[in-house]
Design an enzyme around this catalytic site. Structure first.
Site, PDB file in Angstrom:
ATOM      1  N   CYS A  37       0.853  -1.199   0.000  1.00 29.59           N
ATOM      2  CA  CYS A  37       0.000   0.000   0.000  1.00 29.59           C
ATOM      3  C   CYS A  37       0.887   1.247   0.000  1.00 29.59           C
ATOM      4  CB  CYS A  37      -0.886  -0.031   1.243  1.00 29.59           C
ATOM      5  SG  CYS A  37      -1.844   1.462   1.560  1.00 29.59           S
TER       6      CYS A  37
ATOM      7  N   SER B 225       0.691   3.627   1.923  1.00 25.81           N
ATOM      8  CA  SER B 225       1.049   3.979   3.301  1.00 25.81           C
ATOM      9  C   SER B 225       2.363   3.310   3.719  1.00 25.81           C
ATOM     10  CB  SER B 225      -0.061   3.578   4.269  1.00 25.81           C
ATOM     11  OG  SER B 225      -1.256   4.219   3.921  1.00 25.81           O
TER      12      SER B 225
ATOM     13  N   HIS C  66       4.923   5.567   2.497  1.00 22.80           N
ATOM     14  CA  HIS C  66       5.087   6.693   3.439  1.00 22.80           C
ATOM     15  C   HIS C  66       5.983   6.244   4.599  1.00 22.80           C
ATOM     16  CE1 HIS C  66       2.142   8.806   1.184  1.00 22.80           C
ATOM     17  NE2 HIS C  66       1.055   8.369   1.777  1.00 22.80           N
TER      18      HIS C  66
ATOM     19  N   HIS D 168       1.028  -3.700   6.375  1.00 20.87           N
ATOM     20  CA  HIS D 168      -0.151  -3.665   7.253  1.00 20.87           C
ATOM     21  C   HIS D 168      -1.378  -4.262   6.571  1.00 20.87           C
ATOM     22  CE1 HIS D 168      -0.404  -0.191   4.663  1.00 20.87           C
ATOM     23  NE2 HIS D 168      -1.700  -0.141   4.902  1.00 20.87           N
TER      24      HIS D 168
ATOM     25  N   CYS E  16      -6.713  -3.556   4.460  1.00 24.61           N
ATOM     26  CA  CYS E  16      -6.523  -2.112   4.276  1.00 24.61           C
ATOM     27  C   CYS E  16      -7.334  -1.558   3.121  1.00 24.61           C
ATOM     28  CB  CYS E  16      -5.061  -1.716   4.141  1.00 24.61           C
ATOM     29  SG  CYS E  16      -4.918   0.089   3.957  1.00 24.61           S
TER      30      CYS E  16
END
Ligand code: CND
Ligand code: ZN
Length: 376
Positions: free
Chosen positions: A47, A49, A52, A69, A176
């Site tokens: 993902c 994220s 990030h 995650h 997610c």
């Protein structure tokens, strides 16, 4: 299980410092402590994220760390006091905690758990320690999960048991992107049949939003992306039209206001860029448009906009995990998936063995993938 109570040595992708490639290492995973569960991860998605996390743009990240995650796996062993899970159960780790005890968990409006907010240090379990070690160094764990590893340990409030017959593959997206997109539409925006929707950013999260807008009976679903290669998939999933803001001299908000005769009913920002957040708000219907902020911006980013935008009646909302209570919603969505109410495989463009995690991230960075699933 013969490994229960013992340290497990296994393979993991460690991020030692910001902006470094993943390093496949042998790590040691401690046994679960009280109210914890050790999970053998079988599949995990990549993902934005996590990216990030690589760049260190999230305050939830302290290096060295095991990112990831969006996973699915099987319980290997459980710590003292765990009654809800047993070895062999199929589970999805939950980055969004649900303790069911705190005031916000008990409130149907929210999915933010205060048990987590109150006590937990960044990248740590609730007792302030981590279960991962590599080369004698303690390794942190990303957002209560950390799935880029063969084995991980999570708190029982960060885990959902799913149906025994579930194939352990694309279902990891329920951990997610799918639920984030679906919840943003169904729970946070509450999209009504016949309405118009616009989606900024056609990655895994944006496409899950499109899927849910279609399921909600939206009559117009406009996909917006600067990468036109995303349009084919978006239309296959349910976008009725797609716009590349680079193709017009007019501002994207102006275009959308014109094309919808006053603005879009529901706008979803699935990029996390401060400019597109403002564009999204400006594109929503002047009197009753709702904008949902889904994309995550880096630390200390701010937006400014003319307050008149809201005075006329617009609403701006945001949500983590689509506003869905994680432990309640994930098992239900998995059973809907098993009943073929939606098709997660449409969001998956690539499948790679875990060792090729760096290639998987490169596919995302270069805009070639929607979701890549790593199999362990
Ligand atoms: P991904 O990078 O796959 O998709 C983003 C899309 O946006 C890409 O197709 C880009 O081409 C496009 N894009 C980038 N810049 C622009 C621009 N200026 N104008 C138009 N299009 C643009 O990301 P993802 O789908 O995995 O995740 C999207 C965001 O959602 C990201 O910020 C991620 O961190 C966030 C998120 C939020 C939550 C939550 O709980 N709220 C959960 N997961 C991910
Ligand atoms: Zn709680």
């Amino acid at each position: 299980m013969e490994t229960a109570g013992k340290v497990i040595k296994c393979k993991a992708a460690v991020t030692w410092e910001a902006n470094q490639p993943f390093s496949i290492e042998e790590i040691e995973v401690d046994p679960p402590k009280a109210h914890e569960i050790r999970i053998k991860i079988v599949a995990t998605g990549i993902c934005r994220s996590d990216e990030h996390g690589v760049t260190g743009e999230l305050k939830e990240v302290q290096f060295p760390i095991i990112l990831g995650h969006e996973g699915v796996g099987i319980v290997e062993s459980v710590g003292e006091g765990v009654t809800e899970f047993k070895p062999g159960d199929k589970v999805i780790p939950l980055f969004a905690t649900q303790c069911n005890q705190c005031p916000t968990c008990k409130d149907p409006r929210s999915n933010i758990c205060f048990a987590e907010k109150a006590g937990r240090a960044v990248g740590m379990m609730s007792d302030g320690s981590t279960r991962f070690t590599c080369k004698g160094k303690k390794i942190n764990q990303f957002t209560n999960t950390g799935t880029f590893t063969e084995y991980t340990v999570v708190n029982e409030n960060n885990c959902a048991k799913i149906e025994d017959n579930t194939p352990l593959d694309s279902v990891c997206l329920i951990g997610c992107s799918f639920t984030t997109g679906y919840g943003s539409v169904v729970k946070t925006a509450e999209v009504k049949p016949g309405s118009s929707c616009a989606v900024f950013g056609l990655g895994g999260v944006g496409l899950a939003v499109i899927m849910a807008c279609k399921l909600s009976g939206a009559s117009r679903i406009i996909g917006i992306d600067v990468n036109k290669d995303k349009f084919e998939k978006a239309k296959e999933i349910g976008a009725t039209e797609c716009i590349n803001p680079k193709d017009s001299d007019k501002h994207i908000a102006q275009l959308l206001l014109e094309q919808t005769g006053g603005g879009v009913d529901y706008v979803f920002e699935c990029i996390g860029n401060t400019d597109t957040i403002v564009s999204a708000i400006c594109s929503s219907h002047v009197a009753y448009g709702t904008t949902v902020l889904v994309g995550i911006s880096g630390v200390s980013k701010t937006i400014t906009f003319d307050p008149m935008l809201l005075i006329t009646g617009r609403t701006v909302k945001g949500a983590i995990f689509g506003g869905m209570k994680s432990k309640d919603s994930v098992p239900k969505l998995v059973s809907d998936f098993n009943a073929k109410k939606f098709d997660l495989d449409k969001l998956v463009t690539h499948k790679l063995p875990f060792d090729q995690i760096n290639e998987g991230f490169e596919l995302m960075r270069t805009g070639k993938s929607i979701r890549t699933i790593l199999t362990l």
